[in-house]
Design a protein around this motif. Structure first.
Motif, PDB file in Angstrom:
ATOM      1  N   ARG A 269      16.851  54.540 -53.683  1.00  0.00           N
ATOM      2  CA  ARG A 269      15.607  54.776 -54.133  1.00  0.00           C
ATOM      3  C   ARG A 269      14.473  54.384 -53.398  1.00  0.00           C
ATOM      4  NH1 ARG A 269      18.883  53.714 -58.952  1.00  0.00           N
ATOM      5  NH2 ARG A 269      18.895  55.522 -60.271  1.00  0.00           N
ATOM      6  N   PHE A 270      13.421  55.402 -53.124  1.00  0.00           N
ATOM      7  CA  PHE A 270      12.358  55.173 -52.303  1.00  0.00           C
ATOM      8  C   PHE A 270      11.025  55.092 -53.259  1.00  0.00           C
ATOM      9  CE2 PHE A 270      15.677  56.793 -49.450  1.00  0.00           C
ATOM     10  CZ  PHE A 270      15.694  56.121 -48.343  1.00  0.00           C
ATOM     11  N   THR A 271      10.201  54.216 -53.039  1.00  0.00           N
ATOM     12  CA  THR A 271       9.008  54.249 -53.639  1.00  0.00           C
ATOM     13  C   THR A 271       7.982  53.719 -52.737  1.00  0.00           C
ATOM     14  OG1 THR A 271       9.293  51.796 -54.542  1.00  0.00           O
ATOM     15  CG2 THR A 271       9.739  53.618 -56.072  1.00  0.00           C
ATOM     16  N   GLY A 272       6.689  54.186 -52.800  1.00  0.00           N
ATOM     17  CA  GLY A 272       5.417  53.916 -51.818  1.00  0.00           C
ATOM     18  C   GLY A 272       4.967  55.208 -51.448  1.00  0.00           C
ATOM     19  N   ILE A 273       5.677  55.983 -50.361  1.00  0.00           N
ATOM     20  CA  ILE A 273       5.172  57.041 -49.982  1.00  0.00           C
ATOM     21  C   ILE A 273       5.321  58.276 -51.017  1.00  0.00           C
ATOM     22  CG2 ILE A 273       5.230  58.992 -48.376  1.00  0.00           C
ATOM     23  CD1 ILE A 273       6.371  57.022 -46.138  1.00  0.00           C
ATOM     24  N   SER A 274       6.464  58.459 -51.652  1.00  0.00           N
ATOM     25  CA  SER A 274       6.884  59.143 -52.674  1.00  0.00           C
ATOM     26  C   SER A 274       7.899  58.790 -53.072  1.00  0.00           C
ATOM     27  CB  SER A 274       7.144  60.829 -52.044  1.00  0.00           C
ATOM     28  OG  SER A 274       7.360  61.564 -53.012  1.00  0.00           O
ATOM     29  N   GLU A 275       7.999  58.999 -54.629  1.00  0.00           N
ATOM     30  CA  GLU A 275       9.208  58.431 -55.308  1.00  0.00           C
ATOM     31  C   GLU A 275      10.389  59.278 -54.771  1.00  0.00           C
ATOM     32  OE1 GLU A 275      10.726  57.077 -59.691  1.00  0.00           O
ATOM     33  OE2 GLU A 275       8.634  57.905 -59.484  1.00  0.00           O
ATOM     34  N   THR A 276      11.295  58.809 -54.478  1.00  0.00           N
ATOM     35  CA  THR A 276      12.497  59.584 -53.808  1.00  0.00           C
ATOM     36  C   THR A 276      13.935  59.122 -54.260  1.00  0.00           C
ATOM     37  OG1 THR A 276      11.264  60.576 -51.903  1.00  0.00           O
ATOM     38  CG2 THR A 276      13.548  60.705 -51.704  1.00  0.00           C
ATOM     39  N   LEU A 277      14.795  59.962 -54.682  1.00  0.00           N
ATOM     40  CA  LEU A 277      16.175  59.421 -54.750  1.00  0.00           C
ATOM     41  C   LEU A 277      16.865  60.272 -53.625  1.00  0.00           C
ATOM     42  CD1 LEU A 277      18.646  58.073 -56.239  1.00  0.00           C
ATOM     43  CD2 LEU A 277      18.679  60.285 -57.574  1.00  0.00           C
ATOM     44  N   LEU A 278      17.757  59.449 -53.044  1.00  0.00           N
ATOM     45  CA  LEU A 278      18.837  59.963 -51.914  1.00  0.00           C
ATOM     46  C   LEU A 278      20.278  59.617 -52.480  1.00  0.00           C
ATOM     47  CD1 LEU A 278      20.001  61.139 -49.400  1.00  0.00           C
ATOM     48  CD2 LEU A 278      19.189  58.734 -48.527  1.00  0.00           C
ATOM     49  N   VAL A 279      20.962  60.752 -52.777  1.00  0.00           N
ATOM     50  CA  VAL A 279      22.268  60.698 -53.123  1.00  0.00           C
ATOM     51  C   VAL A 279      23.082  61.020 -51.694  1.00  0.00           C
ATOM     52  CG1 VAL A 279      23.984  61.396 -54.714  1.00  0.00           C
ATOM     53  CG2 VAL A 279      21.877  61.530 -55.698  1.00  0.00           C
ATOM     54  N   ALA A 280      23.647  59.765 -51.249  1.00  0.00           N
ATOM     55  CA  ALA A 280      24.450  60.242 -49.966  1.00  0.00           C
ATOM     56  C   ALA A 280      25.644  60.442 -50.151  1.00  0.00           C
ATOM     57  CB  ALA A 280      24.166  58.971 -48.992  1.00  0.00           C
ATOM     58  N   CYS A 281      26.353  61.471 -49.752  1.00  0.00           N
ATOM     59  CA  CYS A 281      27.715  61.844 -50.169  1.00  0.00           C
ATOM     60  C   CYS A 281      28.498  61.703 -48.687  1.00  0.00           C
ATOM     61  CB  CYS A 281      27.736  63.446 -50.432  1.00  0.00           C
ATOM     62  SG  CYS A 281      26.857  63.577 -52.166  1.00  0.00           S
ATOM     63  N   HIS A 291      32.452  63.881 -43.296  1.00  0.00           N
ATOM     64  CA  HIS A 291      31.672  64.658 -43.539  1.00  0.00           C
ATOM     65  C   HIS A 291      30.282  63.910 -44.436  1.00  0.00           C
ATOM     66  CE1 HIS A 291      31.074  69.010 -45.586  1.00  0.00           C
ATOM     67  NE2 HIS A 291      30.276  68.760 -44.892  1.00  0.00           N
ATOM     68  N   ALA A 292      29.316  64.136 -43.673  1.00  0.00           N
ATOM     69  CA  ALA A 292      28.044  63.608 -44.528  1.00  0.00           C
ATOM     70  C   ALA A 292      27.091  64.386 -45.023  1.00  0.00           C
ATOM     71  CB  ALA A 292      27.396  62.868 -43.350  1.00  0.00           C
ATOM     72  N   ARG A 293      26.634  64.517 -46.184  1.00  0.00           N
ATOM     73  CA  ARG A 293      25.883  65.274 -46.838  1.00  0.00           C
ATOM     74  C   ARG A 293      24.753  64.445 -47.640  1.00  0.00           C
ATOM     75  NH1 ARG A 293      30.612  68.350 -49.314  1.00  0.00           N
ATOM     76  NH2 ARG A 293      31.541  66.199 -48.865  1.00  0.00           N
ATOM     77  N   PHE A 294      23.328  64.578 -47.358  1.00  0.00           N
ATOM     78  CA  PHE A 294      22.439  63.982 -47.808  1.00  0.00           C
ATOM     79  C   PHE A 294      21.729  64.954 -49.185  1.00  0.00           C
ATOM     80  CE2 PHE A 294      21.008  60.496 -44.555  1.00  0.00           C
ATOM     81  CZ  PHE A 294      22.294  59.959 -45.002  1.00  0.00           C
ATOM     82  N   CYS A 295      21.578  64.456 -50.312  1.00  0.00           N
ATOM     83  CA  CYS A 295      20.904  65.161 -51.257  1.00  0.00           C
ATOM     84  C   CYS A 295      19.519  64.618 -51.648  1.00  0.00           C
ATOM     85  CB  CYS A 295      21.970  65.435 -52.441  1.00  0.00           C
ATOM     86  SG  CYS A 295      23.522  66.134 -51.960  1.00  0.00           S
ATOM     87  N   PHE A 296      18.677  65.077 -51.723  1.00  0.00           N
ATOM     88  CA  PHE A 296      17.203  64.254 -51.828  1.00  0.00           C
ATOM     89  C   PHE A 296      16.682  65.286 -53.144  1.00  0.00           C
ATOM     90  CE2 PHE A 296      17.633  64.068 -47.382  1.00  0.00           C
ATOM     91  CZ  PHE A 296      17.163  62.574 -47.178  1.00  0.00           C
ATOM     92  N   THR A 297      16.197  64.297 -54.013  1.00  0.00           N
ATOM     93  CA  THR A 297      15.461  64.944 -55.268  1.00  0.00           C
ATOM     94  C   THR A 297      14.221  63.920 -55.497  1.00  0.00           C
ATOM     95  OG1 THR A 297      15.460  65.272 -57.400  1.00  0.00           O
ATOM     96  CG2 THR A 297      16.956  63.447 -56.803  1.00  0.00           C
ATOM     97  N   GLN A 298      13.185  64.506 -55.709  1.00  0.00           N
ATOM     98  CA  GLN A 298      11.796  63.740 -56.153  1.00  0.00           C
ATOM     99  C   GLN A 298      11.393  64.334 -57.459  1.00  0.00           C
ATOM    100  OE1 GLN A 298      10.286  65.187 -52.477  1.00  0.00           O
ATOM    101  NE2 GLN A 298      10.357  63.329 -51.352  1.00  0.00           N
ATOM    102  N   PRO A 299      10.337  63.515 -57.955  1.00  0.00           N
ATOM    103  CA  PRO A 299       9.573  63.976 -59.281  1.00  0.00           C
ATOM    104  C   PRO A 299       8.880  65.416 -58.775  1.00  0.00           C
ATOM    105  CG  PRO A 299       9.158  61.600 -58.954  1.00  0.00           C
ATOM    106  CD  PRO A 299       9.938  62.344 -57.642  1.00  0.00           C
ATOM    107  N   LYS A 300       8.952  66.553 -59.681  1.00  0.00           N
ATOM    108  CA  LYS A 300       8.237  67.612 -59.164  1.00  0.00           C
ATOM    109  C   LYS A 300       6.847  67.428 -59.156  1.00  0.00           C
ATOM    110  CE  LYS A 300      11.765  70.563 -61.229  1.00  0.00           C
ATOM    111  NZ  LYS A 300      12.185  71.551 -62.404  1.00  0.00           N
ATOM    112  N   ALA A 301       6.336  66.598 -60.122  1.00  0.00           N
ATOM    113  CA  ALA A 301       4.819  66.353 -59.976  1.00  0.00           C
ATOM    114  C   ALA A 301       4.354  65.913 -58.703  1.00  0.00           C
ATOM    115  CB  ALA A 301       4.503  65.487 -61.068  1.00  0.00           C
ATOM    116  N   GLN A 302       5.075  65.062 -57.950  1.00  0.00           N
ATOM    117  CA  GLN A 302       4.778  64.713 -56.486  1.00  0.00           C
ATOM    118  C   GLN A 302       5.229  65.776 -55.749  1.00  0.00           C
ATOM    119  OE1 GLN A 302       6.214  60.593 -55.731  1.00  0.00           O
ATOM    120  NE2 GLN A 302       6.283  59.919 -58.117  1.00  0.00           N
ATOM    121  N   ALA A 303       6.358  66.062 -55.527  1.00  0.00           N
ATOM    122  CA  ALA A 303       6.859  66.916 -54.414  1.00  0.00           C
ATOM    123  C   ALA A 303       6.193  68.205 -54.270  1.00  0.00           C
ATOM    124  CB  ALA A 303       8.335  67.339 -54.857  1.00  0.00           C
TER     125      ALA A 303
END
Length: 361
Positions: A269-281, A291-303
């Motif tokens: 979880r990142f906060t500061g620039i933009s609240e972001t959750l990275l689900v690393a697979c 096999h690496a897959r990064f899934c990013f999701t952010q609050p729609k209000a920010q993104a």
């Protein structure tokens, strides 16, 4: 750094000194192709000391949305060929791929019959829970050898919009559960933005990168070395790191909080620039292939708001750091007796923790 269980530092946009010559000309589709292409001419698994087995745990297999009811998919993970299908009841099942009859790969051309997997060669129908043959449409009797469990079945759950499989070389039952991340299914957060890599190394080397503090300056070009409060649990670990992060508008104070549950589940979880959750697979294909897959999701209000550009920029920076590390990981050897100096970070403590994920003979 791996954005799975690692951290951003002062300014991820600073060109690195060590790997820039390899990455500087890669843009667009060329970069995507490089991320997925096989690295040829690399040393063998034995030469790189990667022949220690695959650590056990829950691993992400595919997005739930990518497997429809009645669909069959071939898989290659954990140095095994597998077949996965979703039955008419909506449940996902995974078995070892090869039919006990004449060895056909049931993931290629197999079909779903009710909740059973039907082999494409002679239509032998397998149950994904019991691991037995339930029906042979042209035979009067099912051979007794396949009326009892004859094929490996895999523990499967669907969490955080992903299908997860439990791997253990001795096929024991799961020792912990997959952690649920509320943001992953929150309608106020964006759909996953997914980036993908093949890493030609070991999942342990990748995870160890998170406590290798000194590499941030030399691989990622940061002005300083990050520091954070580490957490060590029974099956999980994590850290909270306060960092100055560079933006086009100057430095901002940020917090990066990462956690893992076993070797296969990691989130940041990142906060500061933009609240972001990275689900690393991260899922081992073989002992020298992840096999690496990064899934990013952010609050729609920010993104989708006025800070959307910065939100996108953060994702690009995280992926760039993974690219930088991949240059090393693709040919890295595992050094069982490393020579550690002050400033390297708690690598011995990490290795002691990580050793619990290897099954004992």
């Amino acid at each position: 750094m791996t954005a799975t269980d690692d951290t951003l530092t002062t300014d991820a946009r600073t060109p690195p000194v060590a790997v820039w010559q390899i990455l500087e000309k890669l843009r667009g589709q060329d970069l995507v192709d490089w991320r997925l292409a096989e690295v040829t001419g690399r040393a063998s698994v034995e030469e790189r000391n990667l022949d220690t087995g695959i650590p056990f745990g829950w691993y992400p297999i595919d997005l739930s949305a990518n497997l429809a009811v009645g669909e069959v998919k071939p898989l290659r993970y954990f140095a095994k060929d597998l077949a996965m299908w979703r039955g008419e009841d909506g449940e996902v099942r995974i078995v070892d791929a090869y039919c006990k009859h004449l060895g056909a790969h049931m993931g290629h051309g197999g079909k779903v019959n009710g909740n059973l997997l039907e082999c494409p060669f002679h239509a032998w129908r397998y149950d994904g829970s019991e691991g037995v043959v339930k029906d042979i449409p042209y035979a009067r009797a099912i051979p007794p050898q396949v009326k009892r469990k004859c094929i490996r079945t895999w523990h499967v759950v669907e969490v955080n919009r992903w299908i997860w499989a439990w791997y253990h070389p001795q096929d024991i039952d799961p020792l912990w559960e997959v952690a649920v991340l509320p943001e992953a299914t929150d309608p106020d957060w964006t759909e996953y933005e997914i980036h993908e890599w093949n890493v030609w190394g070991s999942i342990q080397n990748m995870a160890e990168n998170g406590v290798d503090f000194a590499h941030f300056k030399y691989i990622h070009g940061t002005a300083n070395v990050p520091d954070g409060e580490l957490r060590w649990g029974e099956w999980g670990r994590g850290a909270d790191v306060k960092a100055k992060m560079g933006t086009p508008m100057g430095e901002v104070d940020g917090l990066i909080s990462y956690d893992t549950m076993g070797p296969g589940q990691s989130w940041t979880r990142f906060t500061g620039i933009s609240e972001t959750l990275l689900v690393a697979c991260l899922t081992p294909v073989d002992q020298d292939h992840v096999h690496a897959r990064f899934c990013f999701t952010q609050p729609k209000a920010q993104a989708e708001g006025p800070m959307g550009r910065l939100a996108k920029g953060l994702i690009r920076d995280i992926c760039k750091q993974f690219d930088q590390d991949k240059v090393v990981w693709d040919r890295q050897k595992f050094e069982p007796n490393p020579i550690i100096c002050d400033g390297d970070g708690p690598i011995p403590q990490f290795r002691k923790f990580y050793s619990r994920f290897y099954a004992q003979d």
